[in-house]
Design a protein around this motif. Structure first.
Motif, PDB file in Angstrom:
ATOM      1  N   SER A 103      19.930 -29.711  13.931  1.00  0.00           N
ATOM      2  CA  SER A 103      20.727 -30.639  14.679  1.00  0.00           C
ATOM      3  C   SER A 103      22.222 -30.369  14.926  1.00  0.00           C
ATOM      4  CB  SER A 103      20.683 -31.928  13.659  1.00  0.00           C
ATOM      5  OG  SER A 103      21.112 -31.516  12.391  1.00  0.00           O
ATOM      6  N   ARG A 104      22.765 -30.957  15.652  1.00  0.00           N
ATOM      7  CA  ARG A 104      24.386 -30.513  16.029  1.00  0.00           C
ATOM      8  C   ARG A 104      25.021 -31.619  15.302  1.00  0.00           C
ATOM      9  NH1 ARG A 104      24.374 -29.356  22.294  1.00  0.00           N
ATOM     10  NH2 ARG A 104      22.734 -27.892  22.597  1.00  0.00           N
ATOM     11  N   VAL A 105      26.329 -31.311  14.472  1.00  0.00           N
ATOM     12  CA  VAL A 105      27.217 -32.141  13.961  1.00  0.00           C
ATOM     13  C   VAL A 105      28.265 -32.358  15.049  1.00  0.00           C
ATOM     14  CG1 VAL A 105      28.480 -32.507  12.083  1.00  0.00           C
ATOM     15  CG2 VAL A 105      26.407 -31.294  11.730  1.00  0.00           C
ATOM     16  N   TYR A 106      28.404 -33.375  15.431  1.00  0.00           N
ATOM     17  CA  TYR A 106      29.466 -33.655  16.349  1.00  0.00           C
ATOM     18  C   TYR A 106      30.713 -34.049  15.602  1.00  0.00           C
ATOM     19  CZ  TYR A 106      26.262 -33.520  20.434  1.00  0.00           C
ATOM     20  OH  TYR A 106      25.498 -32.933  21.209  1.00  0.00           O
ATOM     21  N   VAL A 107      31.826 -33.488  16.002  1.00  0.00           N
ATOM     22  CA  VAL A 107      32.908 -33.846  15.442  1.00  0.00           C
ATOM     23  C   VAL A 107      33.744 -34.748  16.285  1.00  0.00           C
ATOM     24  CG1 VAL A 107      35.410 -32.931  15.112  1.00  0.00           C
ATOM     25  CG2 VAL A 107      33.479 -31.531  14.485  1.00  0.00           C
ATOM     26  N   CYS A 108      33.534 -34.600  17.576  1.00  0.00           N
ATOM     27  CA  CYS A 108      34.285 -35.318  18.655  1.00  0.00           C
ATOM     28  C   CYS A 108      33.155 -35.981  19.646  1.00  0.00           C
ATOM     29  CB  CYS A 108      35.212 -34.666  19.472  1.00  0.00           C
ATOM     30  SG  CYS A 108      35.967 -35.780  20.687  1.00  0.00           S
ATOM     31  N   SER A 109      32.881 -37.182  19.359  1.00  0.00           N
ATOM     32  CA  SER A 109      32.033 -38.107  20.195  1.00  0.00           C
ATOM     33  C   SER A 109      32.276 -38.444  21.461  1.00  0.00           C
ATOM     34  CB  SER A 109      31.551 -39.577  19.723  1.00  0.00           C
ATOM     35  OG  SER A 109      31.029 -39.281  18.268  1.00  0.00           O
ATOM     36  N   CYS A 110      33.829 -38.424  21.800  1.00  0.00           N
ATOM     37  CA  CYS A 110      34.143 -38.784  22.858  1.00  0.00           C
ATOM     38  C   CYS A 110      33.838 -37.637  24.249  1.00  0.00           C
ATOM     39  CB  CYS A 110      35.696 -39.162  23.065  1.00  0.00           C
ATOM     40  SG  CYS A 110      36.338 -40.577  22.079  1.00  0.00           S
ATOM     41  N   PHE A 111      33.857 -36.388  23.803  1.00  0.00           N
ATOM     42  CA  PHE A 111      34.061 -35.159  24.599  1.00  0.00           C
ATOM     43  C   PHE A 111      32.811 -34.374  24.046  1.00  0.00           C
ATOM     44  CE2 PHE A 111      38.315 -36.207  25.201  1.00  0.00           C
ATOM     45  CZ  PHE A 111      38.388 -36.624  26.525  1.00  0.00           C
ATOM     46  N   GLY A 112      31.989 -34.837  23.148  1.00  0.00           N
ATOM     47  CA  GLY A 112      30.687 -33.909  22.944  1.00  0.00           C
ATOM     48  C   GLY A 112      31.058 -32.699  22.162  1.00  0.00           C
ATOM     49  N   VAL A 113      32.193 -32.552  21.400  1.00  0.00           N
ATOM     50  CA  VAL A 113      32.438 -31.370  20.706  1.00  0.00           C
ATOM     51  C   VAL A 113      31.852 -31.264  19.447  1.00  0.00           C
ATOM     52  CG1 VAL A 113      34.248 -29.911  20.133  1.00  0.00           C
ATOM     53  CG2 VAL A 113      34.342 -31.251  21.952  1.00  0.00           C
ATOM     54  N   THR A 114      31.276 -30.300  18.957  1.00  0.00           N
ATOM     55  CA  THR A 114      30.444 -29.872  17.888  1.00  0.00           C
ATOM     56  C   THR A 114      31.315 -29.245  16.721  1.00  0.00           C
ATOM     57  OG1 THR A 114      29.507 -27.898  18.539  1.00  0.00           O
ATOM     58  CG2 THR A 114      28.215 -29.738  18.954  1.00  0.00           C
ATOM     59  N   GLU A 115      31.031 -29.298  15.529  1.00  0.00           N
ATOM     60  CA  GLU A 115      31.784 -28.564  14.427  1.00  0.00           C
ATOM     61  C   GLU A 115      31.608 -26.997  14.644  1.00  0.00           C
ATOM     62  OE1 GLU A 115      30.914 -27.902   9.609  1.00  0.00           O
ATOM     63  OE2 GLU A 115      31.087 -30.168  10.371  1.00  0.00           O
ATOM     64  N   LYS A 116      30.619 -26.494  15.054  1.00  0.00           N
ATOM     65  CA  LYS A 116      30.327 -25.126  15.655  1.00  0.00           C
ATOM     66  C   LYS A 116      31.419 -24.903  16.536  1.00  0.00           C
ATOM     67  CE  LYS A 116      26.938 -21.803  17.546  1.00  0.00           C
ATOM     68  NZ  LYS A 116      25.571 -21.639  17.778  1.00  0.00           N
ATOM     69  N   GLN A 117      31.905 -25.563  17.597  1.00  0.00           N
ATOM     70  CA  GLN A 117      32.705 -25.275  18.637  1.00  0.00           C
ATOM     71  C   GLN A 117      34.169 -25.132  18.180  1.00  0.00           C
ATOM     72  OE1 GLN A 117      31.159 -28.553  21.182  1.00  0.00           O
ATOM     73  NE2 GLN A 117      30.908 -26.706  22.889  1.00  0.00           N
ATOM     74  N   VAL A 118      34.285 -26.399  17.107  1.00  0.00           N
ATOM     75  CA  VAL A 118      35.659 -26.357  16.704  1.00  0.00           C
ATOM     76  C   VAL A 118      36.065 -25.114  15.682  1.00  0.00           C
ATOM     77  CG1 VAL A 118      37.076 -27.425  14.981  1.00  0.00           C
ATOM     78  CG2 VAL A 118      35.960 -28.891  16.658  1.00  0.00           C
ATOM     79  N   LYS A 119      34.967 -24.553  14.984  1.00  0.00           N
ATOM     80  CA  LYS A 119      34.910 -23.342  14.104  1.00  0.00           C
ATOM     81  C   LYS A 119      35.094 -22.374  15.000  1.00  0.00           C
ATOM     82  CE  LYS A 119      32.704 -25.159  10.256  1.00  0.00           C
ATOM     83  NZ  LYS A 119      31.542 -25.083   9.178  1.00  0.00           N
ATOM     84  N   ALA A 120      34.371 -22.345  16.160  1.00  0.00           N
ATOM     85  CA  ALA A 120      34.689 -20.941  17.137  1.00  0.00           C
ATOM     86  C   ALA A 120      36.185 -20.801  17.552  1.00  0.00           C
ATOM     87  CB  ALA A 120      33.544 -21.129  18.353  1.00  0.00           C
TER      88      ALA A 120
END
Length: 85
Positions: free
Chosen positions: A2-19
């Motif tokens: 499962s993906r953990v979304y940080v930003c629902s508005c733009f569909g940004v995941t925790e993985k993307q923020v960490k990257a």
């Protein structure tokens, strides 16, 4: 997985923020510049701050050595949207 979304508005995941953080983003504003997270309703900004923490920042380390802070972000491209988790 499962993906953990940080930003629902733009569909940004925790993985993307960490990257983005690994690529040199040190502040929520820099994360916003990289992927728009935190720029719409703003409810994710505190979560982004928590992910970034207060740890070392490669951009700050470069700036301390006299290198442009933007060099860290330019050196490491980040996998973007549509990436499988």
């Amino acid at each position: 997985m499962s993906r953990v979304y940080v930003c629902s508005c733009f569909g940004v995941t925790e993985k993307q923020v960490k990257a983005h953080a690994d690529a040199g983003a040190c502040t929520p504003r820099q994360i916003a510049s990289a992927c728009k997270a935190g720029t719409d309703c703003g409810s994710c900004v505190r979560r982004i701050q928590a992910i970034l923490g207060r740890g070392d920042c490669s951009r700050r380390a470069l700036a301390d050595r006299g290198a442009p802070a933007s060099a860290a972000a330019a050196a490491a491209p980040v996998a973007g949207f549509g990436e499988a988790a």
